[in-house]
Design a protein around this motif. Structure first.
Motif, PDB file in Angstrom:
ATOM      1  N   ARG A 150       0.691  -1.076  -0.143  1.00  0.00           N
ATOM      2  CA  ARG A 150       0.327   0.006   0.022  1.00  0.00           C
ATOM      3  C   ARG A 150       0.694   0.660   0.718  1.00  0.00           C
ATOM      4  NH1 ARG A 150      -2.577  -3.768  -0.331  1.00  0.00           N
ATOM      5  NH2 ARG A 150      -4.073  -4.486   0.294  1.00  0.00           N
ATOM      6  N   VAL A 151       0.288   2.509  -0.860  1.00  0.00           N
ATOM      7  CA  VAL A 151       0.768   3.939  -0.614  1.00  0.00           C
ATOM      8  C   VAL A 151      -0.363   4.844  -0.034  1.00  0.00           C
ATOM      9  CG1 VAL A 151       1.841   5.872  -2.027  1.00  0.00           C
ATOM     10  CG2 VAL A 151       1.989   3.730  -2.246  1.00  0.00           C
ATOM     11  N   VAL A 152       0.392   4.803   1.182  1.00  0.00           N
ATOM     12  CA  VAL A 152      -0.425   5.510   2.372  1.00  0.00           C
ATOM     13  C   VAL A 152      -0.558   6.844   2.956  1.00  0.00           C
ATOM     14  CG1 VAL A 152      -1.414   5.125   5.149  1.00  0.00           C
ATOM     15  CG2 VAL A 152      -1.189   3.467   3.883  1.00  0.00           C
ATOM     16  N   ALA A 153      -0.693   8.056   2.553  1.00  0.00           N
ATOM     17  CA  ALA A 153      -0.864   8.914   3.040  1.00  0.00           C
ATOM     18  C   ALA A 153      -0.402   9.672   4.302  1.00  0.00           C
ATOM     19  CB  ALA A 153      -1.633  10.751   2.207  1.00  0.00           C
ATOM     20  N   ASN A 154       0.500  10.320   4.336  1.00  0.00           N
ATOM     21  CA  ASN A 154       1.838  11.003   5.773  1.00  0.00           C
ATOM     22  C   ASN A 154       1.033  12.371   5.314  1.00  0.00           C
ATOM     23  OD1 ASN A 154       2.599  10.863   8.568  1.00  0.00           O
ATOM     24  ND2 ASN A 154       4.087   9.534   7.840  1.00  0.00           N
ATOM     25  N   GLY A 155       0.861  13.139   5.961  1.00  0.00           N
ATOM     26  CA  GLY A 155       0.976  14.701   5.780  1.00  0.00           C
ATOM     27  C   GLY A 155       1.306  14.656   4.411  1.00  0.00           C
ATOM     28  N   THR A 156       1.897  15.461   4.087  1.00  0.00           N
ATOM     29  CA  THR A 156       2.626  15.827   2.558  1.00  0.00           C
ATOM     30  C   THR A 156       3.214  15.153   1.464  1.00  0.00           C
ATOM     31  OG1 THR A 156       3.849  16.696   2.875  1.00  0.00           O
ATOM     32  CG2 THR A 156       2.418  18.741   3.203  1.00  0.00           C
ATOM     33  N   GLY A 157       3.717  13.624   2.407  1.00  0.00           N
ATOM     34  CA  GLY A 157       4.157  12.432   2.330  1.00  0.00           C
ATOM     35  C   GLY A 157       3.674  11.411   2.582  1.00  0.00           C
ATOM     36  N   ALA A 158       4.692   9.984   2.030  1.00  0.00           N
ATOM     37  CA  ALA A 158       4.168   8.896   1.578  1.00  0.00           C
ATOM     38  C   ALA A 158       4.007   8.424   1.837  1.00  0.00           C
ATOM     39  CB  ALA A 158       3.464   8.941   0.424  1.00  0.00           C
ATOM     40  N   GLU A 159       3.662   6.628   2.736  1.00  0.00           N
ATOM     41  CA  GLU A 159       4.376   5.380   3.533  1.00  0.00           C
ATOM     42  C   GLU A 159       4.349   4.302   2.308  1.00  0.00           C
ATOM     43  OE1 GLU A 159       5.890   4.850   6.160  1.00  0.00           O
ATOM     44  OE2 GLU A 159       5.903   7.025   6.530  1.00  0.00           O
ATOM     45  N   PHE A 160       5.541   3.397   1.853  1.00  0.00           N
ATOM     46  CA  PHE A 160       4.781   2.732   1.387  1.00  0.00           C
ATOM     47  C   PHE A 160       5.710   1.888   2.179  1.00  0.00           C
ATOM     48  CE2 PHE A 160       7.175  -1.321  -1.877  1.00  0.00           C
ATOM     49  CZ  PHE A 160       5.829  -1.299  -2.516  1.00  0.00           C
ATOM     50  N   VAL A 161       3.979   0.455   2.393  1.00  0.00           N
ATOM     51  CA  VAL A 161       3.877  -0.308   3.770  1.00  0.00           C
ATOM     52  C   VAL A 161       4.357  -1.899   2.298  1.00  0.00           C
ATOM     53  CG1 VAL A 161       2.960  -1.627   5.420  1.00  0.00           C
ATOM     54  CG2 VAL A 161       2.601   0.957   5.053  1.00  0.00           C
ATOM     55  N   ILE A 162       4.851  -2.655   2.440  1.00  0.00           N
ATOM     56  CA  ILE A 162       4.985  -3.600   1.608  1.00  0.00           C
ATOM     57  C   ILE A 162       4.933  -5.626   2.613  1.00  0.00           C
ATOM     58  CG2 ILE A 162       7.522  -4.096   1.387  1.00  0.00           C
ATOM     59  CD1 ILE A 162       6.497  -4.693  -1.644  1.00  0.00           C
ATOM     60  N   THR A 163       4.090  -6.335   3.149  1.00  0.00           N
ATOM     61  CA  THR A 163       4.252  -7.130   3.754  1.00  0.00           C
ATOM     62  C   THR A 163       5.001  -9.037   3.353  1.00  0.00           C
ATOM     63  OG1 THR A 163       2.164  -6.038   5.196  1.00  0.00           O
ATOM     64  CG2 THR A 163       3.063  -8.268   5.564  1.00  0.00           C
ATOM     65  N   PHE A 164       5.090  -8.893   3.637  1.00  0.00           N
ATOM     66  CA  PHE A 164       6.137 -10.758   2.662  1.00  0.00           C
ATOM     67  C   PHE A 164       5.691 -11.498   4.233  1.00  0.00           C
ATOM     68  CE2 PHE A 164       7.941  -8.417  -0.325  1.00  0.00           C
ATOM     69  CZ  PHE A 164       9.158  -7.978   0.037  1.00  0.00           C
ATOM     70  N   PHE A 165       5.242 -12.815   3.364  1.00  0.00           N
ATOM     71  CA  PHE A 165       4.631 -13.605   3.708  1.00  0.00           C
ATOM     72  C   PHE A 165       5.430 -14.873   3.444  1.00  0.00           C
ATOM     73  CE2 PHE A 165       0.682 -11.571   4.339  1.00  0.00           C
ATOM     74  CZ  PHE A 165       0.039 -12.313   5.423  1.00  0.00           C
ATOM     75  N   GLN A 166       5.895 -15.792   4.245  1.00  0.00           N
ATOM     76  CA  GLN A 166       7.381 -17.252   4.274  1.00  0.00           C
ATOM     77  C   GLN A 166       6.564 -18.415   3.321  1.00  0.00           C
ATOM     78  OE1 GLN A 166       9.329 -17.872   6.828  1.00  0.00           O
ATOM     79  NE2 GLN A 166      10.195 -19.848   6.309  1.00  0.00           N
ATOM     80  N   PRO A 167       6.747 -18.309   1.659  1.00  0.00           N
ATOM     81  CA  PRO A 167       6.514 -19.353   1.386  1.00  0.00           C
ATOM     82  C   PRO A 167       6.873 -20.879   1.683  1.00  0.00           C
ATOM     83  CG  PRO A 167       7.392 -17.427  -0.561  1.00  0.00           C
ATOM     84  CD  PRO A 167       8.163 -17.586   1.092  1.00  0.00           C
ATOM     85  N   PRO A 168       6.140 -21.275   1.709  1.00  0.00           N
ATOM     86  CA  PRO A 168       6.485 -22.489   2.527  1.00  0.00           C
ATOM     87  C   PRO A 168       8.303 -23.575   1.858  1.00  0.00           C
ATOM     88  CG  PRO A 168       4.078 -23.261   1.467  1.00  0.00           C
ATOM     89  CD  PRO A 168       5.256 -22.185   0.886  1.00  0.00           C
ATOM     90  N   ALA A 169       7.989 -22.778   0.729  1.00  0.00           N
ATOM     91  CA  ALA A 169       9.922 -24.006   0.018  1.00  0.00           C
ATOM     92  C   ALA A 169      10.806 -23.195   0.477  1.00  0.00           C
ATOM     93  CB  ALA A 169       9.276 -23.171  -1.679  1.00  0.00           C
ATOM     94  N   PHE A 170      10.697 -21.763   1.788  1.00  0.00           N
ATOM     95  CA  PHE A 170      11.872 -21.076   2.042  1.00  0.00           C
ATOM     96  C   PHE A 170      11.953 -21.624   3.158  1.00  0.00           C
ATOM     97  CE2 PHE A 170      11.462 -16.759  -0.862  1.00  0.00           C
ATOM     98  CZ  PHE A 170      11.277 -17.311  -2.203  1.00  0.00           C
ATOM     99  N   THR A 171      13.472 -21.857   3.188  1.00  0.00           N
ATOM    100  CA  THR A 171      13.656 -22.081   5.178  1.00  0.00           C
ATOM    101  C   THR A 171      13.744 -20.824   5.389  1.00  0.00           C
ATOM    102  OG1 THR A 171      16.245 -21.600   4.417  1.00  0.00           O
ATOM    103  CG2 THR A 171      15.436 -23.894   3.482  1.00  0.00           C
ATOM    104  N   ASP A 172      13.803 -20.738   6.671  1.00  0.00           N
ATOM    105  CA  ASP A 172      13.559 -19.897   7.438  1.00  0.00           C
ATOM    106  C   ASP A 172      15.040 -18.965   7.738  1.00  0.00           C
ATOM    107  OD1 ASP A 172      10.739 -19.932   8.518  1.00  0.00           O
ATOM    108  OD2 ASP A 172      12.206 -21.335  10.817  1.00  0.00           O
ATOM    109  N   ALA A 173      16.192 -19.002   7.106  1.00  0.00           N
ATOM    110  CA  ALA A 173      17.848 -18.781   7.013  1.00  0.00           C
ATOM    111  C   ALA A 173      17.000 -17.726   5.708  1.00  0.00           C
ATOM    112  CB  ALA A 173      18.605 -19.296   7.570  1.00  0.00           C
ATOM    113  N   PHE A 174      16.813 -18.352   4.653  1.00  0.00           N
ATOM    114  CA  PHE A 174      17.063 -17.724   2.821  1.00  0.00           C
ATOM    115  C   PHE A 174      16.037 -16.587   3.226  1.00  0.00           C
ATOM    116  CE2 PHE A 174      14.794 -16.844  -0.699  1.00  0.00           C
ATOM    117  CZ  PHE A 174      15.913 -17.456  -2.063  1.00  0.00           C
TER     118      PHE A 174
END
Length: 134
Positions: free
Chosen positions: A87-111
């Motif tokens: 998401r791009v969220v307004a923050n005053g006159t600027g913006a926040e870019f918020v990105i969320t990652f969920f770990q795919p099952p194929a990825f180890t925790d370390a990777f």
């Protein structure tokens, strides 16, 4: 998917509409997603892009809505498939870019942890690009 979640944000000195427009065009991604995308080109399939990544070829589709600031995207490669809310969220006159990652099952925790750490580099690059154009 596992329960691992790693949100990332950057507060660029650019208006929300400018931020959203830059991010909604996948052709701009190699300029800021410098760790994960080496090159990108449109495909014959509507909305899909073919990317060259350090892990090999991958595909990207952005599902955006400017009015709501939505930049959700799908990432597909031979090892994993990610649904990435963003998401791009307004923050005053600027913006926040918020990105969320969920770990795919194929990825180890370390990777997965290594990949999330690399996102910080990309978000810092995005911030510099947006602030230079603000």
């Amino acid at each position: 998917m596992t329960g691992v979640l790693a949100p990332s944000t950057v507060a660029p000195g650019a208006r929300p509409a400018v931020t959203w427009s830059l991010l909604a065009d996948a052709a701009n991604w190699p300029a800021w997603a410098i760790v994960n995308i080496k090159a990108i080109e449109p495909t014959d399939e509507p909305d899909w892009w073919l990317m060259a990544t350090p892990q090999g070829p991958a595909r990207l589709r952005i599902r955006g809505n400017a009015e709501l600031g939505i930049l959700d995207h799908e990432y597909l490669d031979d090892q994993a498939s990610w649904q990435v809310p963003a998401r791009v969220v307004a923050n005053g006159t600027g913006a926040e870019f918020v990105i969320t990652f969920f770990q795919p099952p194929a990825f180890t925790d370390a990777f997965f942890d290594e990949q999330i750490a690399l996102v910080d580099t990309e978000l810092a690059t995005l911030k510099r690009i947006l602030e230079a154009g603000a």
